[in-house]
Design a protein around this motif. Structure first.
Motif, short mmCIF file in Angstrom:
data_model
loop_
_atom_site.label_atom_id
_atom_site.label_comp_id
_atom_site.label_asym_id
_atom_site.label_seq_id
_atom_site.Cartn_x
_atom_site.Cartn_y
_atom_site.Cartn_z
N ILE A 10 -75.05 9.67 7.61
CA ILE A 10 -74.61 8.28 7.64
C ILE A 10 -75.81 7.35 7.76
N LEU A 11 -76.75 7.69 8.60
CA LEU A 11 -77.91 6.84 8.80
C LEU A 11 -78.72 6.70 7.52
N LYS A 12 -78.76 7.73 6.71
CA LYS A 12 -79.52 7.65 5.47
C LYS A 12 -78.85 6.76 4.44
N ASN A 70 -95.07 -16.16 24.65
CA ASN A 70 -94.88 -15.05 25.58
C ASN A 70 -93.40 -14.68 25.71
N PRO A 71 -92.76 -14.33 24.60
CA PRO A 71 -91.31 -14.10 24.63
C PRO A 71 -90.92 -12.77 25.27
N MET A 72 -89.69 -12.73 25.74
CA MET A 72 -89.03 -11.47 26.09
C MET A 72 -88.28 -11.08 24.82
N CYS A 73 -88.44 -9.86 24.38
CA CYS A 73 -87.80 -9.44 23.13
C CYS A 73 -86.89 -8.24 23.35
N TRP A 74 -85.88 -8.14 22.52
CA TRP A 74 -84.96 -7.02 22.51
C TRP A 74 -84.84 -6.54 21.08
N CYS A 75 -84.42 -5.27 20.94
CA CYS A 75 -84.25 -4.74 19.60
C CYS A 75 -83.11 -3.73 19.56
N ALA A 76 -82.59 -3.55 18.36
CA ALA A 76 -81.61 -2.50 18.08
C ALA A 76 -82.33 -1.52 17.17
N VAL A 77 -82.27 -0.25 17.55
CA VAL A 77 -83.00 0.79 16.83
C VAL A 77 -81.99 1.79 16.27
N CYS A 78 -82.16 2.11 15.01
CA CYS A 78 -81.33 3.11 14.34
C CYS A 78 -82.26 4.05 13.60
N ASP A 79 -82.17 5.32 13.93
CA ASP A 79 -82.99 6.33 13.26
C ASP A 79 -84.48 5.97 13.37
#
Length: 178
Positions: A10-12, A70-79
């Motif tokens: 699915i990820l591919k 100088n931000p605070m950052c967030w991320c969504a990671v997939c594979d």
């Protein structure tokens, strides 16, 4: 977290137009939402350039400048790939949230919504009581659904418009039923 062979397949093929409903659920489970680390900033900037410059016509040289805040950052990671990101920073004593991007291949799966909630949960748990932002139309709808309030007129901004909003802690929690 170990991935099943189904999750890898699915990820591919993450193009949302190719995903069935059950595939989208598997894809959602494979998403990791987290605070960004220093080594994530390069890939986040590249994703921002792809979205802000190529989709919204924002000059590429304007994109990296937010790191000076100088931000605070967030991320969504997939594979092991950053597919969505957002940031918050203080400016003149006011907390701002934005720089919100999702890779076009992952839109429509509510990854951005989940990431935004993670950001807001983190920020409100740190003692912030309100968050200001200027957002594109699709993000305005999402923020209003989370309890946000439009605070001014929509104005032109490069290829599109932005609308000023505020998200207050009590409204956010009330909209979530908490």
């Amino acid at each position: 977290m170990a991935e099943s062979s189904t999750e890898k397949n699915i990820l591919k093929k993450a193009d949302k137009s190719m995903l069935k409903k059950e595939d989208k659920n598997i894809l959602k489970k494979a998403i990791i939402l987290r605070k960004a680390q220093q080594e994530d900033l390069g890939p986040i900037i590249e994703l921002q350039k792809k979205v802000f410059h190529f989709e919204q016509n924002i000059p590429a040289d304007n994109i990296e400048g937010f790191l000076d805040r100088n931000p605070m950052c967030w991320c969504a990671v997939c594979d092991d790939k950053i597919v969505s990101a957002a940031a918050a920073w203080e400016e003149n004593g006011v907390l701002h949230w934005g720089r919100f991007v999702t890779n076009s291949r992952y839109r429509g799966l509510h990854i951005g919504t989940q990431l935004a909630r993670r950001c807001f949960d983190d920020l409100f748990s740190q003692g912030y009581t309100q968050i200001y932002m200027e957002a594109r139309e699709v993000t305005v709808k999402m923020i209003v659904n989370m309890g946000g309030e439009i605070t001014g007129e929509t104005v032109p901004f490069f290829a599109g418009t932005v609308t000023p909003l505020i998200l207050k802690k009590e409204s956010y929690y009330k909209s979530a039923g908490l």
